[in-house]
Write an enzyme that holds these catalytic residues in place. Structure first.
Site, PDB file in Angstrom:
ATOM      1  N   GLY A  17       0.783  -1.239   0.000  1.00  0.00           N
ATOM      2  CA  GLY A  17       0.000   0.000   0.000  1.00  0.00           C
ATOM      3  C   GLY A  17       0.808   1.279   0.000  1.00  0.00           C
ATOM      4  N   SER A  18       2.066   1.237  -0.439  1.00  0.00           N
ATOM      5  CA  SER A  18       2.836   2.485  -0.396  1.00  0.00           C
ATOM      6  C   SER A  18       2.355   3.487  -1.451  1.00  0.00           C
ATOM      7  CB  SER A  18       4.337   2.216  -0.553  1.00  0.00           C
ATOM      8  OG  SER A  18       4.666   1.819  -1.852  1.00  0.00           O
ATOM      9  N   ARG A  96      -5.009  -8.422  -9.276  1.00  0.00           N
ATOM     10  CA  ARG A  96      -5.951  -9.218 -10.070  1.00  0.00           C
ATOM     11  C   ARG A  96      -6.382  -8.444 -11.314  1.00  0.00           C
ATOM     12  NH1 ARG A  96      -8.855 -13.270  -7.633  1.00  0.00           N
ATOM     13  NH2 ARG A  96     -10.799 -12.580  -8.609  1.00  0.00           N
ATOM     14  N   LEU A  98      -9.104  -7.147 -13.747  1.00  0.00           N
ATOM     15  CA  LEU A  98     -10.517  -6.799 -13.558  1.00  0.00           C
ATOM     16  C   LEU A  98     -11.357  -7.329 -14.724  1.00  0.00           C
ATOM     17  CD1 LEU A  98      -9.894  -3.139 -12.403  1.00  0.00           C
ATOM     18  CD2 LEU A  98     -10.847  -4.984 -10.979  1.00  0.00           C
ATOM     19  N   ASN A 112      -3.973   2.784 -13.283  1.00  0.00           N
ATOM     20  CA  ASN A 112      -3.098   1.792 -12.655  1.00  0.00           C
ATOM     21  C   ASN A 112      -1.666   2.318 -12.712  1.00  0.00           C
ATOM     22  OD1 ASN A 112      -2.226  -0.764 -11.595  1.00  0.00           O
ATOM     23  ND2 ASN A 112      -1.586  -1.360 -13.660  1.00  0.00           N
ATOM     24  N   HIS A 114       2.266   0.796 -12.960  1.00  0.00           N
ATOM     25  CA  HIS A 114       3.007  -0.436 -13.239  1.00  0.00           C
ATOM     26  C   HIS A 114       4.502  -0.126 -13.200  1.00  0.00           C
ATOM     27  CE1 HIS A 114       3.716  -4.421 -14.791  1.00  0.00           C
ATOM     28  NE2 HIS A 114       4.567  -3.901 -15.649  1.00  0.00           N
ATOM     29  N   ASP A 146      -7.767  -0.658 -19.293  1.00  0.00           N
ATOM     30  CA  ASP A 146      -8.760  -1.183 -20.231  1.00  0.00           C
ATOM     31  C   ASP A 146      -8.888  -2.681 -19.978  1.00  0.00           C
ATOM     32  OD1 ASP A 146      -6.599  -2.339 -21.473  1.00  0.00           O
ATOM     33  OD2 ASP A 146      -6.655  -1.058 -23.245  1.00  0.00           O
ATOM     34  N   GLU A 147      -9.436  -3.403 -20.947  1.00  0.00           N
ATOM     35  CA  GLU A 147      -9.744  -4.807 -20.664  1.00  0.00           C
ATOM     36  C   GLU A 147      -8.538  -5.729 -20.813  1.00  0.00           C
ATOM     37  OE1 GLU A 147     -13.397  -5.753 -22.733  1.00  0.00           O
ATOM     38  OE2 GLU A 147     -14.268  -3.860 -22.052  1.00  0.00           O
ATOM     39  N   GLU A 179       7.501   6.104  -8.569  1.00  0.00           N
ATOM     40  CA  GLU A 179       6.069   5.796  -8.568  1.00  0.00           C
ATOM     41  C   GLU A 179       5.328   6.755  -7.638  1.00  0.00           C
ATOM     42  OE1 GLU A 179       4.878   1.685  -8.066  1.00  0.00           O
ATOM     43  OE2 GLU A 179       6.835   0.986  -8.734  1.00  0.00           O
TER      44      GLU A 179
HETATM   45  C1  GRF Z   1       4.162  -1.210  -7.151  1.00  0.00           C
HETATM   46  O1  GRF Z   1       5.451  -1.480  -7.629  1.00  0.00           O
HETATM   47  C2  GRF Z   1       3.208  -0.961  -8.294  1.00  0.00           C
HETATM   48  O2  GRF Z   1       3.805  -0.349  -9.400  1.00  0.00           O
HETATM   49  C3  GRF Z   1       2.773  -2.350  -8.663  1.00  0.00           C
HETATM   50  O3  GRF Z   1       2.676  -3.035  -7.449  1.00  0.00           O
HETATM   51  C4  GRF Z   1       3.529  -2.425  -6.478  1.00  0.00           C
HETATM   52  C5  GRF Z   1       2.664  -2.056  -5.334  1.00  0.00           C
HETATM   53  O4  GRF Z   1       3.406  -1.524  -4.255  1.00  0.00           O
HETATM   54  N1  GRF Z   1       1.552  -2.329  -9.432  1.00  0.00           N
HETATM   55  P1  GRF Z   1       2.617  -0.812  -3.073  1.00  0.00           P
HETATM   56  O5  GRF Z   1       1.626  -1.835  -2.538  1.00  0.00           O
HETATM   57  O6  GRF Z   1       1.931   0.395  -3.637  1.00  0.00           O
HETATM   58  O7  GRF Z   1       3.660  -0.474  -2.075  1.00  0.00           O
END
Ligand code: GRF
Length: 205
Positions: A17-18, A96, A98, A112, A114, A146-147, A179
């Site tokens: 959850g960072s 997961r 969606l 999202n 990534h 998207d899907e 991020e």
């Molecule tokens: C992050 O690296 C994010 O890019 C990916 O999953 C990780 C989640 O990290 N989708 P956190 O739970 O937000 O710390």
């Protein structure tokens, strides 16, 4: 913007959850204006992100996925989000895929993050994939959902170098710092509507 026009953000997460915390800090600090986090949902009851949310006084709910058909699980998520009048969804380490029904319920309203420069290295363990491939530049991408997996229109990207001694934790930490900077910035841009989309290209206004 009046309170009834406040963007109500729903967060979906599966773990640490960072990124959720970075978004919550940005909402609290005004970097994502006119917004509140209305719901934090996790498919895993033991996700540390849920506990972080509770400590911040945010509504945090586990909607366990194990043993349930995907459609049923996503319908349960949707019901929670609708009950909280969520208008915008941020995936923050949600592991997961969606269902199309879920994606269609929030057209161009799901983002999202990534940990790669998409379209390189979609899917799990993107940082390890990047190291194994031998790239010199890695990074992260915020995109509309998207899907297809890790596929929608790109909102923002940030690059970091891959250094000679890097292992997966070192590279992941360098990307993660980006991020936390990039995601709030992209959410603010999209919520403010400061863009238009032409094909796959997002053009800032
Ligand atoms: C992050 O690296 C994010 O890019 C990916 O999953 C990780 C989640 O990290 N989708 P956190 O739970 O937000 O710390």
């Amino acid at each position: 913007m009046s309170p009834e026009n406040t963007h109500r953000i729903g967060i979906l997460l599966s773990g640490r959850g960072s990124n959720f915390m970075a978004l919550a800090d940005a909402v609290d600090g005004g970097a994502i204006p006119n917004a509140e986090i209305a719901a934090v949902l996790s498919d895993r009851a033991d996700a540390p992100g849920l506990e972080h949310a509770r400590r911040r006084g945010l509504p945090a709910v586990a909607v366990p996925a194990r043993g349930r058909p995907r459609a049923e699980h996503d319908a349960a998520l949707l019901a929670h989000l609708r009950a909280e009048e969520v208008s915008f969804v941020c995936l923050a380490g949600y592991l997961r895929l969606l269902t199309p029904e879920f994606v269609r319920a929030f057209p161009q309203r799901i983002l999202n993050i990534h940990p790669s420069l998409l379209p390189a290295f979609p899917g799990l363990h993107a940082q390890a994939q990047a190291l194994a491939y031998g790239v010199r530049v890695a990074g992260c991408t915020v995109h509309f959902v998207d899907e297809e997996l890790d596929h929608g229109v790109i909102v923002g990207q940030s690059a970091v170098p891959v250094l000679p001694g890097d292992d997966e934790p070192a590279l992941s930490a360098r990307i993660l710092a980006e991020e936390h900077r990039l995601y709030p910035q992209c959410v603010a841009t999209v919520l403010a509507g400061r863009y238009r989309v032409e094909g796959r290209r997002l053009i800032p206004k």
